[in-house]
Scaffold this motif. Structure first.
Motif, PDB file in Angstrom:
ATOM      1  N   GLN A  25       0.858  -1.030  -0.187  1.00 46.63           N
ATOM      2  CA  GLN A  25       0.056  -0.039   0.213  1.00 46.63           C
ATOM      3  C   GLN A  25       0.986   1.161  -0.024  1.00 46.63           C
ATOM      4  N   THR A  26       2.019   1.137   0.085  1.00 47.74           N
ATOM      5  CA  THR A  26       2.961   2.279   0.368  1.00 47.74           C
ATOM      6  C   THR A  26       4.226   2.226  -0.745  1.00 47.74           C
ATOM      7  N   ARG A  27       4.612   3.121  -1.069  1.00 45.13           N
ATOM      8  CA  ARG A  27       6.020   3.230  -2.139  1.00 45.13           C
ATOM      9  C   ARG A  27       6.872   2.399  -1.486  1.00 45.13           C
ATOM     10  N   VAL A  28       7.249   2.569  -0.217  1.00 48.62           N
ATOM     11  CA  VAL A  28       8.705   1.670   0.192  1.00 48.62           C
ATOM     12  C   VAL A  28       7.942   0.677   1.287  1.00 48.62           C
ATOM     13  N   PRO A  29       7.890  -0.444   1.097  1.00 41.18           N
ATOM     14  CA  PRO A  29       7.067  -1.483   1.757  1.00 41.18           C
ATOM     15  C   PRO A  29       7.587  -1.705   3.201  1.00 41.18           C
ATOM     16  N   TYR A  30       9.010  -1.657   3.243  1.00 41.73           N
ATOM     17  CA  TYR A  30       9.615  -1.628   4.559  1.00 41.73           C
ATOM     18  C   TYR A  30      11.225  -0.906   4.527  1.00 41.73           C
ATOM     19  N   LEU A  31      11.461  -0.398   5.642  1.00 41.91           N
ATOM     20  CA  LEU A  31      12.830   0.385   5.769  1.00 41.91           C
ATOM     21  C   LEU A  31      13.776  -0.166   6.818  1.00 41.91           C
ATOM     22  N   LEU A  32      14.675  -0.749   6.301  1.00 45.06           N
ATOM     23  CA  LEU A  32      15.624  -1.504   7.438  1.00 45.06           C
ATOM     24  C   LEU A  32      16.878  -0.471   7.587  1.00 45.06           C
ATOM     25  N   LEU A  33      16.984   0.050   9.012  1.00 44.63           N
ATOM     26  CA  LEU A  33      18.009   0.828   9.095  1.00 44.63           C
ATOM     27  C   LEU A  33      19.007   0.220  10.036  1.00 44.63           C
ATOM     28  N   GLY A  34      20.298   0.338   9.797  1.00 49.24           N
ATOM     29  CA  GLY A  34      21.299  -0.481  10.649  1.00 49.24           C
ATOM     30  C   GLY A  34      22.299  -0.896   9.693  1.00 49.24           C
ATOM     31  N   PRO A  35      23.209  -1.614  10.319  1.00 49.48           N
ATOM     32  CA  PRO A  35      24.431  -2.528   9.617  1.00 49.48           C
ATOM     33  C   PRO A  35      23.742  -3.391   8.742  1.00 49.48           C
ATOM     34  N   MET A  36      24.733  -3.678   7.466  1.00 52.67           N
ATOM     35  CA  MET A  36      24.108  -4.608   6.314  1.00 52.67           C
ATOM     36  C   MET A  36      23.861  -6.012   6.990  1.00 52.67           C
ATOM     37  N   HIS A  37      24.447  -6.552   8.201  1.00 52.05           N
ATOM     38  CA  HIS A  37      24.293  -7.765   8.552  1.00 52.05           C
ATOM     39  C   HIS A  37      24.195  -7.884  10.227  1.00 52.05           C
ATOM     40  N   ASP A  38      22.934  -7.100  10.549  1.00 52.04           N
ATOM     41  CA  ASP A  38      22.943  -7.123  12.006  1.00 52.04           C
ATOM     42  C   ASP A  38      21.946  -8.322  12.352  1.00 52.04           C
ATOM     43  N   GLY A  39      21.083  -8.726  11.361  1.00 47.70           N
ATOM     44  CA  GLY A  39      20.346  -9.907  11.746  1.00 47.70           C
ATOM     45  C   GLY A  39      19.007  -9.621  12.268  1.00 47.70           C
ATOM     46  N   LEU A  40      18.838  -8.554  12.389  1.00 46.03           N
ATOM     47  CA  LEU A  40      17.398  -8.077  13.265  1.00 46.03           C
ATOM     48  C   LEU A  40      16.370  -8.440  12.299  1.00 46.03           C
ATOM     49  N   SER A  41      16.181  -8.421  11.010  1.00 47.67           N
ATOM     50  CA  SER A  41      15.098  -8.659  10.193  1.00 47.67           C
ATOM     51  C   SER A  41      15.318  -9.928   9.363  1.00 47.67           C
ATOM     52  N   SER A  42      14.360 -10.690   9.058  1.00 47.17           N
ATOM     53  CA  SER A  42      14.397 -11.979   8.205  1.00 47.17           C
ATOM     54  C   SER A  42      13.162 -12.348   7.566  1.00 47.17           C
ATOM     55  N   ASN A  43      13.247 -12.774   6.329  1.00 46.51           N
ATOM     56  CA  ASN A  43      12.053 -13.345   5.599  1.00 46.51           C
ATOM     57  C   ASN A  43      11.699 -14.630   6.189  1.00 46.51           C
ATOM     58  N   ARG A  44      10.540 -14.851   5.527  1.00 46.69           N
ATOM     59  CA  ARG A  44       9.951 -16.318   5.649  1.00 46.69           C
ATOM     60  C   ARG A  44      10.583 -17.489   5.900  1.00 46.69           C
ATOM     61  N   LYS A  45      11.800 -17.479   5.010  1.00 43.14           N
ATOM     62  CA  LYS A  45      12.954 -18.518   4.959  1.00 43.14           C
ATOM     63  C   LYS A  45      14.012 -18.599   6.281  1.00 43.14           C
ATOM     64  N   GLY A  46      13.881 -17.778   7.032  1.00 43.46           N
ATOM     65  CA  GLY A  46      14.726 -17.062   7.974  1.00 43.46           C
ATOM     66  C   GLY A  46      15.995 -16.526   7.662  1.00 43.46           C
ATOM     67  N   VAL A  47      16.092 -16.042   6.283  1.00 40.37           N
ATOM     68  CA  VAL A  47      17.297 -15.403   5.565  1.00 40.37           C
ATOM     69  C   VAL A  47      17.397 -13.942   6.191  1.00 40.37           C
ATOM     70  N   SER A  48      18.363 -13.559   6.676  1.00 38.43           N
ATOM     71  CA  SER A  48      18.561 -12.059   7.272  1.00 38.43           C
ATOM     72  C   SER A  48      18.583 -11.063   6.127  1.00 38.43           C
ATOM     73  N   LEU A  49      17.995 -10.099   6.347  1.00 37.77           N
ATOM     74  CA  LEU A  49      17.981  -8.985   5.205  1.00 37.77           C
ATOM     75  C   LEU A  49      18.774  -7.837   5.688  1.00 37.77           C
ATOM     76  N   PRO A  50      19.430  -7.461   4.578  1.00 33.56           N
ATOM     77  CA  PRO A  50      20.315  -6.027   4.879  1.00 33.56           C
ATOM     78  C   PRO A  50      19.704  -4.941   5.327  1.00 33.56           C
ATOM     79  N   GLY A  51      20.319  -4.396   6.293  1.00 28.51           N
ATOM     80  CA  GLY A  51      20.048  -3.094   6.798  1.00 28.51           C
ATOM     81  C   GLY A  51      20.808  -1.954   5.897  1.00 28.51           C
ATOM     82  N   ASN A  52      20.691  -0.606   6.168  1.00 32.14           N
ATOM     83  CA  ASN A  52      21.125   0.432   5.332  1.00 32.14           C
ATOM     84  C   ASN A  52      21.584   1.493   6.317  1.00 32.14           C
TER      85      ASN A  52
END
Length: 228
Positions: A25-52
């Motif tokens: 519903q939004t132009r940006v579906p989500y925004l992850l702020l932080g180090p590239m490999h902090d492991g705070l967010s992951s997808n349904r397969k459990g893969v960590s998503l990169p921060g910025n």
């Protein structure tokens, strides 16, 4: 059967569960702020998503839209410091430094205080600095009008730690603060320390507050009902 640590695996995190449903519903579906490999967010397969941590990159993703030439020009303005980021530069630097007045050691070292009074005092200084930043965010949201109310009314702010006792690496009885979002907010809620609720019960309630038909999330047993 008791699972060994190597039997455990991650799955989707709260933010990504929400983004899958409402992010379109939004132009940006989500925004992850932080180090590239902090492991705070992951997808349904459990893969960590990169921060910025790149301010120009974040600004570009949020605000810049147009032809390739227009985008390139605005990116150059951001990189040259000629953007609305000028007004928030000091606040951003404070977030990046992760230090607090009166501290002599790093935050991670201070969190392993071993009940040493001097280290506990420094942990408190770090926590006070974090809460000052949180207070600033909540005030900005509260002062911004939106949809007949405030932006805070329409924003769920979840602030918590993954450790109830950092010195002992204990992950029970976690300190959790939930602000905004249209809840009744009954104030401080203390649960039975021996028969506490799973944190994911709160996550179910958060997702329901967003309008998602969620009944289970992670190890949840039910939606946390005490929030109203």
């Amino acid at each position: 059967m008791i699972k060994r640590p190597d039997d455990m695996h991650n799955t989707i995190t709260l933010d990504q569960e929400a983004a899958e449903s409402v992010g379109r519903q939004t132009r940006v579906p989500y925004l992850l702020l932080g180090p590239m490999h902090d492991g705070l967010s992951s997808n349904r397969k459990g893969v960590s998503l990169p921060g910025n941590t790149s301010r120009p990159a974040v600004f570009t993703r949020l605000f810049i839209n147009g032809s390739p030439g227009e985008v390139a020009r605005e990116v150059r303005h951001v990189q040259d410091g000629q953007s609305i980021l000028d007004g928030t530069r000091d606040q951003l630097k404070a977030l990046e430094r992760m230090t607090a007045p009166g501290t002599r050691i790093g935050e991670h070292d201070a969190s392993h205080h071993g009940k040493e009074p001097s280290k506990i005092e420094q942990v408190a200084a770090f926590e006070e600095a974090h809460f000052k930043l949180l207070d600033h965010l909540l005030k900005k949201l509260s002062d911004s009008a939106e949809g007949g109310g405030t932006l805070l009314d329409n924003t769920q702010v979840l602030f918590l730690s993954n450790m109830g006792d950092g010195s002992a690496h204990a992950s029970n009885n976690l300190p959790v603060l939930l602000a905004g979002g249209g809840y009744k907010h009954p104030g401080h809620i203390a649960f039975d320390r021996q028969k506490n609720h799973p944190l994911s019960n709160l996550y179910v309630r958060v997702l329901q507050q967003m309008g998602l038909p969620c009944e289970r999330f992670g190890s949840s047993t039910a939606a946390l009902s005490e929030l109203g």
